[in-house]
Scaffold this active site. Structure first.
Site, PDB file in Angstrom:
ATOM      1  N   TYR A  95       0.781  -1.286   0.002  1.00  0.00           N
ATOM      2  CA  TYR A  95      -0.051  -0.063   0.129  1.00  0.00           C
ATOM      3  C   TYR A  95       0.897   1.375   0.012  1.00  0.00           C
ATOM      4  O   TYR A  95       0.285   2.319  -0.722  1.00  0.00           O
ATOM      5  CB  TYR A  95      -0.918   0.147   1.210  1.00  0.00           C
ATOM      6  N   GLU A 137      -8.675  -6.819   4.678  1.00  0.00           N
ATOM      7  CA  GLU A 137      -7.854  -8.013   3.860  1.00  0.00           C
ATOM      8  C   GLU A 137      -7.273  -9.200   4.965  1.00  0.00           C
ATOM      9  O   GLU A 137      -7.339 -10.112   4.725  1.00  0.00           O
ATOM     10  CB  GLU A 137      -7.175  -7.529   2.880  1.00  0.00           C
ATOM     11  N   GLN A 207      -7.926 -15.417 -11.500  1.00  0.00           N
ATOM     12  CA  GLN A 207      -8.944 -15.806 -10.690  1.00  0.00           C
ATOM     13  C   GLN A 207      -9.827 -16.934 -11.675  1.00  0.00           C
ATOM     14  O   GLN A 207     -10.243 -16.423 -12.964  1.00  0.00           O
ATOM     15  CB  GLN A 207      -9.761 -14.896 -10.008  1.00  0.00           C
ATOM     16  N   THR A 270     -19.485 -21.328 -15.181  1.00  0.00           N
ATOM     17  CA  THR A 270     -18.599 -22.061 -14.137  1.00  0.00           C
ATOM     18  C   THR A 270     -19.108 -21.782 -12.640  1.00  0.00           C
ATOM     19  O   THR A 270     -19.366 -23.185 -12.283  1.00  0.00           O
ATOM     20  CB  THR A 270     -17.325 -21.770 -14.268  1.00  0.00           C
ATOM     21  N   VAL A 380     -18.109 -10.191 -12.280  1.00  0.00           N
ATOM     22  CA  VAL A 380     -17.258  -9.690 -13.349  1.00  0.00           C
ATOM     23  C   VAL A 380     -15.982 -10.487 -13.513  1.00  0.00           C
ATOM     24  O   VAL A 380     -15.351 -10.402 -12.586  1.00  0.00           O
ATOM     25  CB  VAL A 380     -17.016  -8.287 -13.488  1.00  0.00           C
ATOM     26  N   PHE A 381     -15.678 -11.142 -14.453  1.00  0.00           N
ATOM     27  CA  PHE A 381     -14.424 -11.750 -14.804  1.00  0.00           C
ATOM     28  C   PHE A 381     -13.425 -10.816 -15.008  1.00  0.00           C
ATOM     29  O   PHE A 381     -13.626 -10.081 -15.913  1.00  0.00           O
ATOM     30  CB  PHE A 381     -14.262 -12.693 -15.661  1.00  0.00           C
ATOM     31  N   PRO A 383     -11.095  -7.130 -13.715  1.00  0.00           N
ATOM     32  CA  PRO A 383     -11.417  -5.679 -13.089  1.00  0.00           C
ATOM     33  C   PRO A 383     -12.785  -5.594 -13.115  1.00  0.00           C
ATOM     34  O   PRO A 383     -13.642  -5.699 -13.788  1.00  0.00           O
ATOM     35  CB  PRO A 383     -10.636  -4.802 -13.733  1.00  0.00           C
TER      36      PRO A 383
END
Length: 387
Positions: A95, A137, A207, A270, A380-381, A383
């Protein structure tokens, strides 16, 4: 909390950002990668080339500047980004690097407009957001690590089975090399795979939706041969190994008895397979519709598996659109109006996955039919994009 002056100064930069558009984020990424090339092992090179990543970051910056006085409005988007970051193993030390290059970008692009006071305000605002991201996170990392079979960071997996699901989609069954159990996940979540492609300088992470209900000894991802890493995965054989990070993602099947409508196109099928198999295993009694679109019969995947689920889910109804097959029951683009009597307009949950244009098209139809936007969920695949 941020000071009133900081909020005002950040909001004052909204016109600057709007006028510059993605030039800001393009400058930022070029600057960051030139100074910190090691981050190319984390960021998706393909999305950089296509401009998707720059657009996503610009949208996020603009949204944060707009809602900086009420960040709760962005909680859903922040949660989605947190899961993406966790799947990429973004760490606290990343960061400050991002913050340094973000502030330098503002100074370099707007030397006359971005006064020291405005840069200080953005530094404070970024620090506030970074602390929020780091905290949330870390919560995801701990949750993944503390699960039975869970872990943190990379874990080595071997391909134990490969199934050709269609002309363009292969299922890869991944078994941990250490022989231990794997962590459970919610249907709809994804697994991040890291690998090195021959001829590429950097390792890359992608991903992939988990395409079956949770099992204790392996994962299954189903990959379309499209793009740098996906095409590489299609060349692998049983016994080859990859690295994976723990399952993540906020697009998940809700655990209630509301009617479910699973709507997908192409490889967007999927996560729906994981949802459908989970519903079958839970012996749910709620109505369920499975709607899928593909370009042609050769690209149609999981046909027999979907039929088999009907024995466990007698209330399941399926409809498929084959765009290029005029003889099929549904041809052309997916049109929902003809199914209106079957759709649970008032109380159903609608899960969408596929190309962004397809999902926007379906979402528009659902809203026109009277479905409340809060019951339209999507993945959404790549971004994140708003539909």
């Amino acid at each position: 909390m941020l000071s009133t002056q900081t909020i005002k100064l950040v909001k004052d930069t909204i016109p600057l950002l709007a006028n510059a558009g993605t030039q800001v984020t393009d400058h930022f990424y070029k600057r960051m990668f030139s100074h910190n090339p090691e981050l190319l092992n984390i960021f998706n090179v393909s999305n950089q080339k296509s401009g998707k990543q720059q657009f996503a970051l610009f949208s996020a910056l603009a949204a944060y500047a707009t809602h900086i006085d009420n960040p709760a409005v962005l909680s859903e988007a922040i949660n989605r980004i947190n899961h993406k970051h966790a799947s990429l193993n973004i760490l606290p030390e990343h960061y400050p690097i991002v913050g340094t290059h973000l502030l330098a970008t503002l100074e370099e692009m707007f030397p006359n407009e971005c006064t020291p006071e405005i840069i200080a305000a953005w530094a404070e605002a970024y620090g506030f957001l970074a602390d929020l991201f780091i905290t949330q996170e870390e919560g995801i990392y701990q949750q993944s690590e503390q699960k039975l079979g869970g872990w943190r960071g990379k874990r080595r997996f071997a391909i134990s089975k490969i199934v050709q699901e269609s002309e363009v989609i292969k299922s890869l069954y991944l078994t941990p090399v250490d022989g231990r159990q794997v962590a459970t996940y919610s249907p709809g979540q994804y697994l991040a795979i890291e690998c090195q492609v021959d001829g590429q300088d950097n390792r890359q992470i992608r991903q992939y939706s988990l395409s079956q209900s949770a099992k204790s000894d392996h994962y299954r991802i189903s990959v379309k041969t499209d793009g740098l890493i996906s095409s590489h995965l299609h060349t692998l054989e049983v016994g080859d190994e990859v690295d994976a990070y723990p399952p993540a993602g906020d697009f998940v099947l809700q655990t209630n008895q509301a009617p479910k409508v699973l709507v997908s196109a192409g490889v967007g099928i999927t996560p729906m397979m994981a949802m459908l198999e989970t519903l079958a295993e839970q012996d749910t009694q709620a109505p369920c519709l499975f709607l899928h679109a593909c370009r042609n019969q050769n690209e149609r995947a999981f046909t027999q598996s979907i039929e088999n689920f009907k024995t466990q889910l007698p209330q399941l109804q399926t409809h498929t659109w084959i765009e290029a097959d005029a003889q099929h029951e549904h041809s052309g683009l997916m049109q929902l109006n003809s199914l209106k009597p079957l759709l649970p307009i008032d109380d159903g949950e609608f899960y969408l996955c596929g190309p962004s244009g397809f999902m926007a098209f379906i979402k528009s139809q659902l809203i026109d039919l009277g479905v409340d936007q809060s019951r339209i969920l999507y993945e959404v695949f790549g971004p994140h994009e708003s539909l």
